[in-house]
Scaffold this active site. Structure first.
Site, PDB file in Angstrom:
ATOM      1  N   GLY A 126       0.837  -1.208   0.000  1.00  0.00           N
ATOM      2  CA  GLY A 126       0.000   0.000   0.000  1.00  0.00           C
ATOM      3  C   GLY A 126       0.861   1.243   0.000  1.00  0.00           C
ATOM      4  O   GLY A 126       2.079   1.183   0.213  1.00  0.00           O
ATOM      5  N   SER A 148      -0.620   4.447   4.350  1.00  0.00           N
ATOM      6  CA  SER A 148      -1.899   3.725   4.230  1.00  0.00           C
ATOM      7  C   SER A 148      -2.195   2.922   5.496  1.00  0.00           C
ATOM      8  O   SER A 148      -3.370   2.650   5.799  1.00  0.00           O
ATOM      9  CB  SER A 148      -1.894   2.812   2.993  1.00  0.00           C
ATOM     10  OG  SER A 148      -0.841   1.875   3.075  1.00  0.00           O
ATOM     11  N   SER A 201       2.498  -0.494   8.403  1.00  0.00           N
ATOM     12  CA  SER A 201       3.291  -0.747   9.620  1.00  0.00           C
ATOM     13  C   SER A 201       2.384  -0.872  10.837  1.00  0.00           C
ATOM     14  O   SER A 201       2.558  -1.784  11.654  1.00  0.00           O
ATOM     15  CB  SER A 201       4.303   0.382   9.862  1.00  0.00           C
ATOM     16  OG  SER A 201       5.152   0.504   8.749  1.00  0.00           O
ATOM     17  N   SER A 242       5.928  -1.955  -2.037  1.00  0.00           N
ATOM     18  CA  SER A 242       5.923  -2.936  -3.139  1.00  0.00           C
ATOM     19  C   SER A 242       4.951  -2.501  -4.238  1.00  0.00           C
ATOM     20  O   SER A 242       3.909  -3.135  -4.434  1.00  0.00           O
ATOM     21  CB  SER A 242       5.595  -4.344  -2.636  1.00  0.00           C
ATOM     22  OG  SER A 242       4.549  -4.388  -1.708  1.00  0.00           O
TER      23      SER A 242
HETATM   24  N1  LIG Z   1      10.701   8.238  -2.467  1.00  0.00           N
HETATM   25  C1  LIG Z   1      10.073   7.500  -1.537  1.00  0.00           C
HETATM   26  N2  LIG Z   1       8.938   6.835  -1.861  1.00  0.00           N
HETATM   27  C2  LIG Z   1       8.322   6.083  -0.925  1.00  0.00           C
HETATM   28  N3  LIG Z   1       8.768   5.904   0.357  1.00  0.00           N
HETATM   29  C3  LIG Z   1       9.903   6.557   0.713  1.00  0.00           C
HETATM   30  C4  LIG Z   1      10.599   7.374  -0.220  1.00  0.00           C
HETATM   31  N4  LIG Z   1      11.691   7.888   0.429  1.00  0.00           N
HETATM   32  C5  LIG Z   1      11.682   7.413   1.676  1.00  0.00           C
HETATM   33  N5  LIG Z   1      10.616   6.612   1.859  1.00  0.00           N
HETATM   34  C6  LIG Z   1      10.390   5.828   3.105  1.00  0.00           C
HETATM   35  O1  LIG Z   1      10.645   4.479   2.747  1.00  0.00           O
HETATM   36  C7  LIG Z   1       9.549   3.647   3.096  1.00  0.00           C
HETATM   37  C8  LIG Z   1       9.172   2.726   1.917  1.00  0.00           C
HETATM   38  O2  LIG Z   1      10.151   1.763   1.704  1.00  0.00           O
HETATM   39  P1  LIG Z   1       9.775   0.399   0.976  1.00  0.00           P
HETATM   40  O3  LIG Z   1      10.991  -0.442   1.036  1.00  0.00           O
HETATM   41  O4  LIG Z   1       8.533  -0.150   1.584  1.00  0.00           O
HETATM   42  O5  LIG Z   1       9.464   0.887  -0.518  1.00  0.00           O
HETATM   43  S1  LIG Z   1       9.381  -0.018  -1.832  1.00  0.00           S
HETATM   44  O6  LIG Z   1       8.598  -1.233  -1.494  1.00  0.00           O
HETATM   45  O7  LIG Z   1      10.740  -0.361  -2.247  1.00  0.00           O
HETATM   46  O8  LIG Z   1       8.693   0.812  -2.839  1.00  0.00           O
HETATM   47  C9  LIG Z   1       8.382   4.568   3.388  1.00  0.00           C
HETATM   48  O9  LIG Z   1       7.735   3.957   4.507  1.00  0.00           O
HETATM   49  P2  LIG Z   1       6.140   3.835   4.619  1.00  0.00           P
HETATM   50  O10 LIG Z   1       5.665   5.254   4.817  1.00  0.00           O
HETATM   51  O11 LIG Z   1       5.967   2.987   5.851  1.00  0.00           O
HETATM   52  O12 LIG Z   1       5.579   3.195   3.404  1.00  0.00           O
HETATM   53  C10 LIG Z   1       9.014   5.906   3.713  1.00  0.00           C
HETATM   54  O13 LIG Z   1       9.199   6.036   5.121  1.00  0.00           O
HETATM   55  N1  LIG Z   2      -7.569   1.076  10.096  1.00  0.00           N
HETATM   56  C1  LIG Z   2      -6.323   1.567  10.211  1.00  0.00           C
HETATM   57  N2  LIG Z   2      -5.262   0.739  10.076  1.00  0.00           N
HETATM   58  C2  LIG Z   2      -4.002   1.214  10.135  1.00  0.00           C
HETATM   59  N3  LIG Z   2      -3.668   2.514  10.346  1.00  0.00           N
HETATM   60  C3  LIG Z   2      -4.703   3.389  10.496  1.00  0.00           C
HETATM   61  C4  LIG Z   2      -6.046   2.958  10.424  1.00  0.00           C
HETATM   62  N4  LIG Z   2      -6.842   4.024  10.588  1.00  0.00           N
HETATM   63  C5  LIG Z   2      -6.023   5.086  10.764  1.00  0.00           C
HETATM   64  N5  LIG Z   2      -4.723   4.712  10.717  1.00  0.00           N
HETATM   65  C6  LIG Z   2      -3.568   5.622  10.872  1.00  0.00           C
HETATM   66  O1  LIG Z   2      -2.897   5.749   9.617  1.00  0.00           O
HETATM   67  C7  LIG Z   2      -1.505   5.942   9.823  1.00  0.00           C
HETATM   68  C8  LIG Z   2      -0.770   4.874   9.060  1.00  0.00           C
HETATM   69  O2  LIG Z   2       0.628   5.040   9.207  1.00  0.00           O
HETATM   70  P1  LIG Z   2       1.655   3.854   8.964  1.00  0.00           P
HETATM   71  O3  LIG Z   2       1.195   2.616   9.659  1.00  0.00           O
HETATM   72  O4  LIG Z   2       3.015   4.366   9.296  1.00  0.00           O
HETATM   73  O5  LIG Z   2       1.496   3.609   7.381  1.00  0.00           O
HETATM   74  P2  LIG Z   2       2.526   2.938   6.359  1.00  0.00           P
HETATM   75  O6  LIG Z   2       3.336   1.934   7.137  1.00  0.00           O
HETATM   76  O7  LIG Z   2       1.662   2.318   5.305  1.00  0.00           O
HETATM   77  O8  LIG Z   2       3.367   4.055   5.847  1.00  0.00           O
HETATM   78  C9  LIG Z   2      -1.241   5.882  11.334  1.00  0.00           C
HETATM   79  O9  LIG Z   2      -1.197   7.195  11.851  1.00  0.00           O
HETATM   80  C10 LIG Z   2      -2.499   5.134  11.842  1.00  0.00           C
HETATM   81  O10 LIG Z   2      -2.820   5.476  13.172  1.00  0.00           O
END
Ligand SMILES: Nc1ncnc2c1ncn2[C@@H]1O[C@H](COP(=O)(O)OS(=O)(=O)O)[C@@H](OP(=O)(O)O)[C@H]1O
Ligand SMILES: Nc1ncnc2c1ncn2[C@@H]1O[C@H](COP(=O)(O)OP(=O)(O)O)[C@@H](O)[C@H]1O
EC number: 2.7.1.25
Length: 202
Positions: A35, A39, A42, A109
């Site tokens: 996602g 989204s 984590s 991903s």
């Molecule tokens: N350019 C860019 N695009 C997306 N995300 C970024 C970028 N730079 C840093 N970050 C941080 O890296 C986390 C995503 O890493 P991933 O290894 O899950 O990405 S991927 O699957 O290779 O696309 C992502 O974590 P999540 O927010 O938990 O998704 C960010 O914290």
């Molecule tokens: N149903 C839900 N499931 C997971 N996170 C939620 C939900 N509703 C609201 N949230 C909020 O959305 C945010 C998601 O952040 P995070 O887990 O770091 O996303 P990601 O790992 O996809 O970047 C958090 O602040 C979390 O509290």
């Protein structure tokens, strides 16, 4: 003696994957969260792992930020960097499955072909795909780490959903719309699907 690839000769262990699963009393499975950033991947993976652990399952959580701080710190966020990131995590997940563990993998991903590759690497009967779904506008409003703001300002390049693509899964095993479900409702939906799949059957 024949080689499988360039003089590589994999050894055969005396302990099988089936024996490891039996010892741990669980069906080793990869739970793959995909996602947009923000989204909820984590948050859901951390909570689900805690609940499974409390029930006695042997788990391990692989999360994008953690893996990119270590094993994959050489990789960027270009398409090629992401493809290699997911390929390696597919292989790491496979090793952990071989060890008998329930693996929770939380990575953006973004490419369907990479997720299909992971499914093929680990075997489709050992793979559960979770689409953690929230509209870009919701993820951007959450902006958990302030990265969307930086991406809009041009301070972070190749940001998913802004100037790098995200291909939503067409047929995920589980769909969790986190803008519509609370965290508790989301976890209940996940547990309802996953618990039966990770029990060891005779
Ligand atoms: N350019 C860019 N695009 C997306 N995300 C970024 C970028 N730079 C840093 N970050 C941080 O890296 C986390 C995503 O890493 P991933 O290894 O899950 O990405 S991927 O699957 O290779 O696309 C992502 O974590 P999540 O927010 O938990 O998704 C960010 O914290
Ligand atoms: N149903 C839900 N499931 C997971 N996170 C939620 C939900 N509703 C609201 N949230 C909020 O959305 C945010 C998601 O952040 P995070 O887990 O770091 O996303 P990601 O790992 O996809 O970047 C958090 O602040 C979390 O509290």
């Amino acid at each position: 003696m024949s080689s499988t690839n360039n003089n590589i000769y994999p050894i055969k262990t005396k302990v099988s994957q089936a024996q490891r699963q039996k010892l741990l009393n669980q069906h080793a499975t990869v739970i793959w969260f995909t996602g947009l950033s923000g989204s909820g991947k984590s948050t859901l993976a951390v909570q689900l792992e805690a609940q499974l652990h409390a029930l006695g399952f042997k788990t391990y959580l692989l999360d994008g930020d953690n893996i990119r701080a270590g094993l994959n710190k050489d990789l960027t966020f270009t398409d090629d960097g992401r493809i290699e990131n997911i390929r390696r995590i597919g292989e790491v997940s496979k090793l952990m499955l071989d060890a008998g563990v329930i693996v929770l993998s939380a990575f953006i991903s973004p490419f369907q072909s990479d997720r299909t590759q992971v499914k093929n690497i680990v075997g489709e009967h050992n793979y559960i795909e979770v689409f953690v779904d929230a509209p870009l506008s919701v993820c951007e409003a959450r902006d958990v780490k302030g990265l969307y703001k930086k991406a809009r300002a041009g301070e972070v390049k190749n940001f998913t959903g802004i100037d790098s693509p995200y291909e939503a899964p067409v047929r995920p095993d589980i769909h969790i719309p986190t803008h519509e479900l609370s965290l508790d409702e989301s976890i209940a939906k996940l547990m309802g699907y996953i618990l039966e799949k990770i029990k060891l059957k005779d």
